[in-house]
Design an enzyme around this catalytic site. Structure first.
Site, PDB file in Angstrom:
ATOM      1  N   ASP A 208       0.857  -1.183   0.000  1.00 17.94           N
ATOM      2  CA  ASP A 208       0.000   0.000   0.000  1.00 17.94           C
ATOM      3  C   ASP A 208       0.893   1.233   0.000  1.00 17.94           C
ATOM      4  O   ASP A 208       1.831   1.328   0.811  1.00 17.94           O
ATOM      5  CB  ASP A 208      -0.906   0.006   1.243  1.00 17.94           C
ATOM      6  N   GLU A 251      -4.724   2.248  -4.252  1.00 17.36           N
ATOM      7  CA  GLU A 251      -3.264   2.274  -4.193  1.00 17.36           C
ATOM      8  C   GLU A 251      -2.703   1.005  -3.570  1.00 17.36           C
ATOM      9  O   GLU A 251      -1.569   0.982  -3.097  1.00 17.36           O
ATOM     10  CB  GLU A 251      -2.782   3.505  -3.416  1.00 17.36           C
TER      11      GLU A 251
END
Length: 334
Positions: A208, A251
């Site tokens: 992430d 993301e």
């Protein structure tokens, strides 16, 4: 007549072989082996697009026999006169044949220096989607007209298979990052879980981007998209063809590592983390520094009974990385 019947049977078997998979790497390996066995050449390679919107054909890494200089680039731009020749006059070509068509090959010196015996275009739906490069024959002499026709038949079958694989690639790939989509990730993960219960273990890495919302809020979504593509490329650069990198959402990214073992998983994760930490991204004359957090799990027999459970373990490990200060890796023992 007997040879023609035999060759037709061989083409039927080749067609079945080439259309038995949509996995691009497996398809390329199959095609190269078929060329070597059926066409009796010592060297063979294939030029294909590296990704769906590439503007050039590049020599695929699974070539066989050619002495490649890795400091050179072996590519053919899609707007090159050679590609135009292939489109206008489809056929097998020696280098002399190409020159006799008044096509300059000076800018393709790395390729011509390999001295291919034939260049054979692959054409599907009226467009070139690859070029087979063949080295010298096992038997002396040039290919006769019958052999060239047979080669073109093989090329036609190969071009259809590559086109089908390309369509499958489009359906399973996030077009912005060039990573696999989430639904494909789960499909492969379920397949690997089934295999792991029988034979080989594997690892799952979940990443992430740290403070990604801040990037979007500060610089805009165009910058955010550039960061996503930048990180995705680093992921792709650090995995092998047997691994799978996917965009999990927003993301978040996931990598399935086919080689078993905690050490290998952590090595790959740390290499990616460090590469991103040391990188600088330039956006509108401004320098951005980003970091990434990671959760790592290895398949556990009797514990990872579903893809959701394994993903959940990796997600919890990632959460610990975030809580511990970000820009770090957490390994989940159980």
């Amino acid at each position: 007549m007997n040879k023609q019947i035999y060759d037709l049977k061989e083409l039927f078997e080749i067609s079945k072989s080439l259309n038995s998979t949509l996995d691009f790497t497996i398809l390329i390996d199959s095609l190269l082996l078929i060329c070597m066995a059926q066409l009796k050449v010592l060297k063979v390679g294939l030029f294909v697009r590296k990704h769906l919107d590439a503007e050039e054909f590049s020599l695929h890494r699974n070539y066989t026999g050619f002495d490649i200089d890795h400091a050179l680039t072996y590519t053919i731009p899609e707007n090159h006169d050679l590609i135009k020749l292939f489109n206008n006059k489809y056929g097998c070509y020696t280098l002399d044949d190409i020159r006799n068509e008044n096509v300059s090959l000076e800018d393709l010196a790395p390729i011509t220096n390999l001295e291919p015996s034939l260049l054979v275009p692959l054409q599907a739906q009226g467009k070139i989607n690859g070029i087979i490069m063949m080295g010298e024959r096992i038997e002396a002499g040039e290919f006769d007209s019958y052999e060239k026709e047979y080669i073109l038949n093989v090329a036609s079958l190969a071009s259809i298979a590559i086109n089908n694989a390309g369509l499958f690639e489009m359906a399973t790939t996030d077009m912005m990052t060039k990573l696999k989509l989430k639904h494909y990730l789960f499909s492969i993960l379920n397949e690997w879980l089934g295999n792991a219960r029988i034979s080989q273990d594997f690892s799952l890495l979940m990443f992430d981007i740290d403070f990604f919302k801040r990037v979007n809020d500060t610089y805009g979504h165009s910058c955010g998209d550039m960061v996503l593509k930048y990180v995705a490329q680093i992921l792709l650069d650090n995995i092998r063809s047997s691994d799978v990198a996917a965009r999990y959402g927003g993301e978040e990214f996931v990598i399935l590592v086919s080689q078993p073992g905690k050490n290998m998983a952590l090595k790959i994760a740390e290499r990616i983390r460090k590469t991103i930490e040391e990188s600088e991204i330039i956006y509108k004359e401004q320098t951005l520094k980003i970091t990434i957090s990671c959760g790592v799990v290895c398949y556990e027999h009797g514990l990872d009974t579903s893809s959701e459970h394994m993903i959940d373990r990796a997600d919890k490990a990632l959460y610990h990385s975030k809580q511990a200060g970000r820009n770090r890796i957490t390994f989940s023992e159980k």
